[in-house]
Design a protein around this motif. Sequence first.
Motif, short mmCIF file in Angstrom:
data_model
loop_
_atom_site.label_atom_id
_atom_site.label_comp_id
_atom_site.label_asym_id
_atom_site.label_seq_id
_atom_site.Cartn_x
_atom_site.Cartn_y
_atom_site.Cartn_z
N VAL A 196 12.56 -84.60 -2.82
CA VAL A 196 11.33 -84.28 -3.57
C VAL A 196 11.21 -82.76 -3.66
CG1 VAL A 196 10.09 -86.39 -2.92
CG2 VAL A 196 9.91 -84.33 -1.46
N VAL A 197 10.41 -82.29 -4.65
CA VAL A 197 10.18 -80.86 -4.85
C VAL A 197 8.72 -80.63 -5.23
CG1 VAL A 197 10.88 -80.95 -7.29
CG2 VAL A 197 10.99 -78.77 -6.06
N THR A 198 8.18 -79.51 -4.80
CA THR A 198 6.79 -79.18 -5.13
C THR A 198 6.71 -78.50 -6.50
OG1 THR A 198 6.84 -76.94 -4.19
CG2 THR A 198 6.35 -78.77 -2.68
N ASN A 199 5.47 -78.30 -6.95
CA ASN A 199 5.24 -77.45 -8.13
C ASN A 199 5.53 -76.00 -7.77
OD1 ASN A 199 4.13 -79.69 -9.62
ND2 ASN A 199 2.23 -79.43 -8.45
N TRP A 200 5.46 -75.13 -8.79
CA TRP A 200 5.56 -73.70 -8.55
C TRP A 200 4.24 -73.18 -7.97
CZ3 TRP A 200 10.17 -71.86 -8.35
CH2 TRP A 200 11.17 -72.32 -9.24
N HIS A 201 4.33 -72.31 -6.99
CA HIS A 201 3.16 -71.70 -6.35
C HIS A 201 3.40 -70.20 -6.21
CE1 HIS A 201 1.30 -75.57 -5.23
NE2 HIS A 201 2.54 -75.99 -4.99
N THR A 223 6.09 -60.14 -8.88
CA THR A 223 5.52 -61.49 -8.72
C THR A 223 6.62 -62.49 -8.43
OG1 THR A 223 3.73 -60.97 -10.25
CG2 THR A 223 4.16 -63.30 -9.82
N THR A 224 6.40 -63.33 -7.43
CA THR A 224 7.38 -64.35 -7.03
C THR A 224 6.73 -65.72 -7.08
OG1 THR A 224 8.47 -62.77 -5.55
CG2 THR A 224 8.98 -65.10 -5.23
N ALA A 225 7.47 -66.68 -7.59
CA ALA A 225 7.03 -68.08 -7.58
C ALA A 225 7.85 -68.84 -6.55
CB ALA A 225 7.18 -68.70 -8.96
N TYR A 226 7.20 -69.81 -5.89
CA TYR A 226 7.86 -70.55 -4.81
C TYR A 226 7.76 -72.05 -5.08
CZ TYR A 226 7.05 -66.09 -2.40
OH TYR A 226 7.01 -64.76 -2.06
N ALA A 227 8.84 -72.75 -4.75
CA ALA A 227 8.85 -74.21 -4.78
C ALA A 227 9.61 -74.70 -3.55
CB ALA A 227 9.49 -74.74 -6.06
N GLY A 228 9.10 -75.76 -2.93
CA GLY A 228 9.74 -76.30 -1.73
C GLY A 228 10.47 -77.60 -2.02
N VAL A 229 11.68 -77.72 -1.53
CA VAL A 229 12.50 -78.92 -1.74
C VAL A 229 12.78 -79.58 -0.39
CG1 VAL A 229 14.68 -79.84 -2.60
CG2 VAL A 229 13.62 -77.89 -3.75
N ASN A 230 12.40 -80.84 -0.28
CA ASN A 230 12.79 -81.65 0.88
C ASN A 230 13.95 -82.53 0.42
OD1 ASN A 230 13.11 -83.38 3.01
ND2 ASN A 230 10.94 -83.88 3.25
N PRO A 231 15.17 -82.27 0.89
CA PRO A 231 16.32 -83.02 0.37
C PRO A 231 16.41 -84.45 0.90
CG PRO A 231 17.05 -81.49 2.06
CD PRO A 231 15.59 -81.22 1.83
N LYS A 232 15.74 -84.74 2.01
CA LYS A 232 15.85 -86.10 2.59
C LYS A 232 14.48 -86.55 3.08
CE LYS A 232 18.70 -88.78 5.83
NZ LYS A 232 17.64 -89.60 6.42
N THR A 233 13.92 -87.55 2.42
CA THR A 233 12.60 -88.06 2.78
C THR A 233 12.67 -89.41 3.51
OG1 THR A 233 12.34 -89.15 0.64
CG2 THR A 233 11.52 -86.89 0.84
N THR A 234 13.85 -89.95 3.66
CA THR A 234 14.00 -91.25 4.34
C THR A 234 14.24 -91.05 5.84
OG1 THR A 234 16.38 -91.30 3.95
CG2 THR A 234 14.95 -92.29 2.25
#
Length: 222
Positions: free
Chosen positions: A207-212, A160-171
């Motif tokens: 920003v970062v997402t929850n775990w999925h 089982t793998t959990a994934y989270a996405g990180v956007n380092p620059k939102t501006t």
Amino acid sequence: MFGNRRKAFLVSAALVGGTLLMTACQDTEDGAAPSASATDVPAADAAGADASKGAGKGTEQGADKGSDAKDGGSAEGSGADAGDGTKVPVQQACGANDISWSTRSESQAGGYILIMAKAKQGITCILPAALPTVAFGSDGTEAGPAEQSVGDAVTLSGATTAYAGVNPKTTDTDGGKELDSIIVGVGNEDPDPVSLEVGTITVDKPVVTNWHTAPADAVPSA
């Protein structure tokens, strides 16, 4: 005459003496209880001591068996009660050191970093329903939430793998910090956060997402 009287007296004395002797013998045989010998009393005491010792031994053995049964019941009965009398293992919350971490760069949504988390071999643990803690640079800038609400907890075990996405620059402006690694932990109180290499990135209001449990659900939208 004196000789006859003396003879009669001696005969009478002999008769009386014989009668007294016979009476004494009869009293001894019929009425008096035999006295205990010197060895009878210690023998009785010894028997009582043996009986007391045996009782003590029985009590001690019973206590030992009861203790063993209690210990065995405690060891076999560990876990949470499922409600039907059975026990289920109690799972622990994940810490960063329970997890095998990896990352990869994705091009969707203007580009982001996908964090992948798997439990180490032999470990089953739970990622809480909260944002992963992702920090950048020496000043510890943290990523904010990329989703409106907190997701579900994820149990990690086996493949089982959990994934989270990180956007380092939102501006949309120029500027930001140029970095090549991120620091990831399971919550702000994780005592063993890890540093993950991500290549050169520009960081500005990340920003970062929850775990999925599916990578497609971990695309940061903001």
